[in-house]
Motif scaffolding. Structure first.
Motif, PDB file in Angstrom:
ATOM      1  N   TRP A 143       0.852  -1.222  -0.054  1.00  0.00           N
ATOM      2  CA  TRP A 143      -0.011  -0.089  -0.086  1.00  0.00           C
ATOM      3  C   TRP A 143       0.942   1.387  -0.067  1.00  0.00           C
ATOM      4  N   ASN A 144       0.432   2.223  -0.643  1.00  0.00           N
ATOM      5  CA  ASN A 144       1.121   3.729  -0.936  1.00  0.00           C
ATOM      6  C   ASN A 144       2.568   3.102  -1.024  1.00  0.00           C
ATOM      7  N   LYS A 145       2.914   2.673  -2.106  1.00  0.00           N
ATOM      8  CA  LYS A 145       4.161   2.453  -2.640  1.00  0.00           C
ATOM      9  C   LYS A 145       5.195   1.690  -1.497  1.00  0.00           C
ATOM     10  N   GLN A 146       4.610   1.039  -0.756  1.00  0.00           N
ATOM     11  CA  GLN A 146       5.332   0.548   0.306  1.00  0.00           C
ATOM     12  C   GLN A 146       5.913   1.454   1.522  1.00  0.00           C
ATOM     13  N   SER A 147       5.125   2.482   1.502  1.00  0.00           N
ATOM     14  CA  SER A 147       5.619   3.689   2.465  1.00  0.00           C
ATOM     15  C   SER A 147       5.796   3.133   3.949  1.00  0.00           C
ATOM     16  N   LEU A 148       4.842   2.250   4.500  1.00  0.00           N
ATOM     17  CA  LEU A 148       5.096   1.899   5.572  1.00  0.00           C
ATOM     18  C   LEU A 148       6.121   1.321   6.117  1.00  0.00           C
ATOM     19  N   SER A 149       6.842   0.568   5.309  1.00  0.00           N
ATOM     20  CA  SER A 149       8.192  -0.328   5.533  1.00  0.00           C
ATOM     21  C   SER A 149       9.223   0.876   5.306  1.00  0.00           C
ATOM     22  N   TYR A 150       9.045   1.537   4.251  1.00  0.00           N
ATOM     23  CA  TYR A 150      10.287   2.827   4.270  1.00  0.00           C
ATOM     24  C   TYR A 150      10.257   3.773   5.578  1.00  0.00           C
ATOM     25  N   GLY A 151       9.070   4.013   6.031  1.00  0.00           N
ATOM     26  CA  GLY A 151       8.666   4.691   7.185  1.00  0.00           C
ATOM     27  C   GLY A 151       9.392   4.165   8.460  1.00  0.00           C
ATOM     28  N   LEU A 152       9.355   2.868   8.589  1.00  0.00           N
ATOM     29  CA  LEU A 152       9.758   2.205   9.539  1.00  0.00           C
ATOM     30  C   LEU A 152      11.284   2.099   9.718  1.00  0.00           C
ATOM     31  N   ALA A 153      11.788   2.106   8.439  1.00  0.00           N
ATOM     32  CA  ALA A 153      13.373   2.180   8.243  1.00  0.00           C
ATOM     33  C   ALA A 153      13.974   3.410   8.547  1.00  0.00           C
ATOM     34  N   GLY A 154      13.125   4.467   8.649  1.00  0.00           N
ATOM     35  CA  GLY A 154      13.650   5.615   9.076  1.00  0.00           C
ATOM     36  C   GLY A 154      13.470   6.208  10.324  1.00  0.00           C
ATOM     37  N   MET A 155      12.826   5.083  11.121  1.00  0.00           N
ATOM     38  CA  MET A 155      12.111   5.532  12.333  1.00  0.00           C
ATOM     39  C   MET A 155      13.201   5.188  13.608  1.00  0.00           C
ATOM     40  N   GLU A 156      13.265   6.035  14.611  1.00  0.00           N
ATOM     41  CA  GLU A 156      14.224   5.829  15.792  1.00  0.00           C
ATOM     42  C   GLU A 156      13.880   4.456  16.247  1.00  0.00           C
ATOM     43  N   ASN A 157      15.093   3.536  16.576  1.00  0.00           N
ATOM     44  CA  ASN A 157      15.008   2.189  17.253  1.00  0.00           C
ATOM     45  C   ASN A 157      14.191   2.609  18.327  1.00  0.00           C
ATOM     46  N   ARG A 158      13.535   1.774  18.933  1.00  0.00           N
ATOM     47  CA  ARG A 158      12.761   1.859  20.100  1.00  0.00           C
ATOM     48  C   ARG A 158      11.989   0.299  20.449  1.00  0.00           C
ATOM     49  N   ASP A 159      11.903   0.200  21.950  1.00  0.00           N
ATOM     50  CA  ASP A 159      11.350  -0.984  22.420  1.00  0.00           C
ATOM     51  C   ASP A 159       9.737  -1.064  21.972  1.00  0.00           C
ATOM     52  N   ARG A 160       9.459  -2.179  21.196  1.00  0.00           N
ATOM     53  CA  ARG A 160       8.042  -2.203  21.092  1.00  0.00           C
ATOM     54  C   ARG A 160       7.518  -3.574  21.339  1.00  0.00           C
ATOM     55  N   PRO A 161       6.481  -3.734  21.669  1.00  0.00           N
ATOM     56  CA  PRO A 161       5.517  -4.950  22.140  1.00  0.00           C
ATOM     57  C   PRO A 161       5.947  -6.078  21.041  1.00  0.00           C
ATOM     58  N   PRO A 162       5.646  -7.479  21.566  1.00  0.00           N
ATOM     59  CA  PRO A 162       6.077  -8.562  20.483  1.00  0.00           C
ATOM     60  C   PRO A 162       4.977  -8.250  19.219  1.00  0.00           C
ATOM     61  N   LEU A 163       5.494  -8.697  18.175  1.00  0.00           N
ATOM     62  CA  LEU A 163       4.717  -8.630  16.837  1.00  0.00           C
ATOM     63  C   LEU A 163       5.002 -10.174  15.917  1.00  0.00           C
ATOM     64  N   PHE A 164       3.914 -10.509  15.721  1.00  0.00           N
ATOM     65  CA  PHE A 164       3.973 -11.834  14.856  1.00  0.00           C
ATOM     66  C   PHE A 164       3.359 -11.267  13.540  1.00  0.00           C
ATOM     67  N   LEU A 165       4.673 -11.456  12.375  1.00  0.00           N
ATOM     68  CA  LEU A 165       4.073 -10.928  11.359  1.00  0.00           C
ATOM     69  C   LEU A 165       4.437 -12.149  10.130  1.00  0.00           C
ATOM     70  N   SER A 166       3.558 -12.146   9.315  1.00  0.00           N
ATOM     71  CA  SER A 166       3.705 -13.280   8.383  1.00  0.00           C
ATOM     72  C   SER A 166       3.614 -12.782   6.979  1.00  0.00           C
ATOM     73  N   LEU A 167       4.244 -13.693   5.963  1.00  0.00           N
ATOM     74  CA  LEU A 167       4.099 -13.540   4.598  1.00  0.00           C
ATOM     75  C   LEU A 167       4.012 -14.924   3.824  1.00  0.00           C
ATOM     76  N   ALA A 168       2.899 -14.715   2.994  1.00  0.00           N
ATOM     77  CA  ALA A 168       2.508 -15.978   2.185  1.00  0.00           C
ATOM     78  C   ALA A 168       3.067 -15.688   0.600  1.00  0.00           C
ATOM     79  N   ASP A 169       2.403 -16.432  -0.137  1.00  0.00           N
ATOM     80  CA  ASP A 169       3.039 -16.285  -1.539  1.00  0.00           C
ATOM     81  C   ASP A 169       2.707 -14.990  -2.269  1.00  0.00           C
ATOM     82  N   GLU A 170       2.374 -13.835  -1.762  1.00  0.00           N
ATOM     83  CA  GLU A 170       2.056 -12.518  -2.386  1.00  0.00           C
ATOM     84  C   GLU A 170       2.909 -12.118  -3.317  1.00  0.00           C
ATOM     85  N   GLY A 171       4.005 -12.122  -3.335  1.00  0.00           N
ATOM     86  CA  GLY A 171       5.124 -11.758  -4.164  1.00  0.00           C
ATOM     87  C   GLY A 171       5.156 -10.340  -4.498  1.00  0.00           C
ATOM     88  N   GLY A 172       5.769  -9.778  -5.303  1.00  0.00           N
ATOM     89  CA  GLY A 172       5.825  -8.519  -5.732  1.00  0.00           C
ATOM     90  C   GLY A 172       6.056  -7.168  -4.778  1.00  0.00           C
TER      91      GLY A 172
END
Length: 282
Positions: free
Chosen positions: A187-216
């Motif tokens: 979504w939005n040209k992958q802006s969330l992942s780019y945004g996270l890359a530019g954020m200051e490192n901080r402690d965050r709660p546990p995250l379960f994140l998955s990837l299926a065969d979406e590709g691209g």
């Protein structure tokens, strides 16, 4: 000749078994409570189901909020898997809350600069307001009525998975743990992942994140997000096992196991394992 015929018919009727409706009692099947609320210009239901032993004592429980949790959405499937987990001791009991969405792209996704996405989803872009509504209205509603232990967890798949990942990134303290299943990080040209890359490192709660065969672009966005997510993460890389359509079926039990672990020592014996992938996989 009329008398014998009538007599025979009466005898057969007397000897025949009663119709089931005459002998079997019935009662309504009640599994929870629906609260009718409104936001974003639409009425929707908040479906709450309590743990099986809730009324047998004064124990408090965590809250699990499942997005797209309407009766015609993912409510019954996700509730069934959450209860199946409890039967096996795979995850701890919780107050299960299904939050119905109405205009999913409007409610679950942030604004987009993509012309194609704007044309396809012209109402999209109000995830921040929906997040504020969840925090200010829905969590208090549940906590005012039920015995919670102070913890709350947020789960969602696809567009709802993007909402979960975005909340974890920009407002992590709202919940104590998150599960983003096949999040739509294209979504939005992958802006969330780019945004996270530019954020200051901080402690965050546990995250379960998955990837299926979406590709691209979705795969690129997820892998970039994972690469900058820090250590408090279980990445379920199932590109060779799952497709987007069956991610919820395949991984919600595992996500709950990660977020609400138990002390059960028999899970591995029955194949109920937690598989967090090596994040260096290309």
């Amino acid at each position: 000749m009329k008398f014998p015929v009538i007599f025979l018919a009466s005898m057969l009727l007397a000897l025949s078994p009663s119709h089931p409706s005459d002998t079997v009692s019935s009662e309504p099947l009640t599994i929870g409570t629906s609260y009718i609320v409104s936001t974003h210009g639409a009425e929707r239901r908040i479906n709450v189901v309590l743990p099986a032993d809730y009324d047998s004592g004064d124990r408090s429980y965590p809250i699990v909020i499942m997005l797209d949790g309407g009766l015609k959405q993912d409510f019954f499937l996700s509730l069934g898997m959450e209860r199946w987990n409890q039967l096996w001791g795979r995850s701890s009991p919780a107050i299960f809350v299904g939050v119905e969405t109405v205009d999913r792209q409007r409610e679950l996704l942030p604004p987009t600069a993509s012309n194609d996405e704007q044309e396809r989803y012209p109402t999209a872009g109000e995830s921040a307001a929906f997040r504020a509504w969840l925090s200010a209205s829905i969590l208090p509603l549940v906590r005012d009525r039920y015995r919670d232990d102070g913890r709350a967890f947020l789960l969602g798949e696809s567009a709802a998975g993007h909402f979960v990942a975005e909340t974890w990134a920009v407002a992590p303290d709202l919940f104590d743990g998150y599960a983003a299943l096949s999040p739509s990080l294209q979504w939005n040209k992958q802006s969330l992942s780019y945004g996270l890359a530019g954020m200051e490192n901080r402690d965050r709660p546990p995250l379960f994140l998955s990837l299926a065969d979406e590709g691209g672009d979705t795969e690129q966005g997820v892998l970039r997000f994972v690469g900058h997510a820090g250590s408090n993460l279980c990445f379920a890389d199932r590109r060779t096992e799952l497709v987007h359509a069956n991610t919820l079926h395949g991984l919600l039990p595992e996500a709950l196991q990660y977020l609400l672990p138990t002390e059960a020592d028999w899970l591995e014996e029955y194949g109920l394992t937690l598989r967090c992938s090596d994040r260096t996989i290309d």
